[in-house]
Design an enzyme around this catalytic site. Structure first.
Site, short mmCIF file in Angstrom:
data_model
loop_
_atom_site.label_atom_id
_atom_site.label_comp_id
_atom_site.label_asym_id
_atom_site.label_seq_id
_atom_site.Cartn_x
_atom_site.Cartn_y
_atom_site.Cartn_z
N PRO A 2 0.71 -1.19 -0.01
CA PRO A 2 0.20 0.06 -0.11
C PRO A 2 0.88 1.13 0.01
CG PRO A 2 -0.12 -0.96 2.12
CD PRO A 2 0.74 -1.85 1.12
N GLU A 3 0.48 2.15 -0.85
CA GLU A 3 1.29 3.55 -1.04
C GLU A 3 0.42 4.65 -0.14
OE1 GLU A 3 3.60 4.97 -3.82
OE2 GLU A 3 4.09 2.88 -4.85
#
Ligand SMILES: [Zn+2]
Length: 279
Positions: A2-3
């Site tokens: 996840p960014e």
């Protein structure tokens, strides 16, 4: 992995679901993470009320009314599932569960590179995760002058500098490529060669790229609340990321001769860019 936009979206979903909720029980089924879940974790979270949920870099911080904060990172494969009622069965890799009066929160992490820690809220800044942390992309302290100053002695390629969390925190591999594309700056440029104007357009591009991704995430926000816990990361329409050989959206070059978006490796990570538009 996840960014920032995904983490921001999950943070918003959690805020909506459990802000103000009281934790009636916490269960930890597996402590063996890169940073083990401390033995005192349950004791310090049970009976606490969740007063605030915020994002610092790619961490989610859950503030409790007992002077402690939960520090949460999703690592490579971590998922946070929000359930309205107690699920019939826990699933494989559901490692921790919070039971609250507003819903059940489950931390699922196949590869266990994530982190679930508890710290005194007053000492949050001293936590190893937040030491030497650069400025958040949405912080107004992130100015062209600041960036220019940070880059002025750096010979590393600007793409690599963008991943340096001590300069700007929270930009991951996807959005580093996307932001440089949007700012029309080559990822190969030595950091110190960027002009003040280029730093300005790069910051603008970073903010726009991340904002767009967060908005796209907003439309899939409901997915996070599904009782089955299905999440999935954003299937964004990226401009260059993972588009090797394709023409970029604004391309002016001939695909046949220019061969489209190029993939290179920089500091062990893949970079995607358009050789025609990015200088
Ligand atoms: Zn192009």
């Amino acid at each position: 992995m996840p960014e920032l936009p995904e983490v921001e979206t999950i943070k918003n979903a959690l805020d909506k679901a459990i802000k103000g909720a009281k934790i009636s029980d916490t269960k930890v089924f597996c402590r063996k993470f890169r940073v083990p879940i401390p033995n005192c974790f349950e004791q310090k979270t049970i009976c606490a009320t969740i007063t605030n949920i915020k994002r610092i870099a790619k961490y989610i911080v859950v503030e409790l009314d007992n002077k402690y904060s939960i520090v949460w990172h999703l690592g490579m494969s971590g998922k946070i599932k929000i359930c309205e009622s107690v699920p019939q069965n826990l699933q494989k890799h559901d490692h921790a569960v919070f039971y609250t009066d507003k819903g059940i929160i489950i931390f699922n992490d196949t590869r266990r590179f994530g982190m679930l820690d508890i710290v005194e809220s007053a000492k949050l800044n001293e936590h190893f995760a937040f030491k030497n942390l650069g400025i958040d992309p949405f912080d107004e302290k992130l100015t062209a002058k600041y960036l220019k100053h940070k880059l002025k002695n750096k010979k590393t390629p600007v793409k690599v500098a963008l991943l340096d969390q001590s300069i700007i925190n929270g930009i991951g591999n996807i959005y580093a490529s996307e932001a440089l594309y949007s700012a029309k700056i080559s990822p190969l440029r030595e950091s110190h060669t960027l002009s003040l104007t280029e730093c300005e357009s790069l910051i603008k591009a970073i903010k726009e790229t991340l904002t767009k991704a967060i908005k796209a995430g907003g439309s899939t926000l409901r997915d996070y609340a599904k009782p089955d816990g299905s999440t999935g990361y954003f299937q964004n329409e990226h401009c260059v990321y993972n588009k090797t050989g394709q023409a970029c959206p604004n391309c002016i070059c001939k695909l046949k001769t220019a061969k489209g978006i190029k993939k290179i490796m920089q500091a062990g990570r893949s970079t995607f860019y358009c050789q025609t538009l990015q200088k």
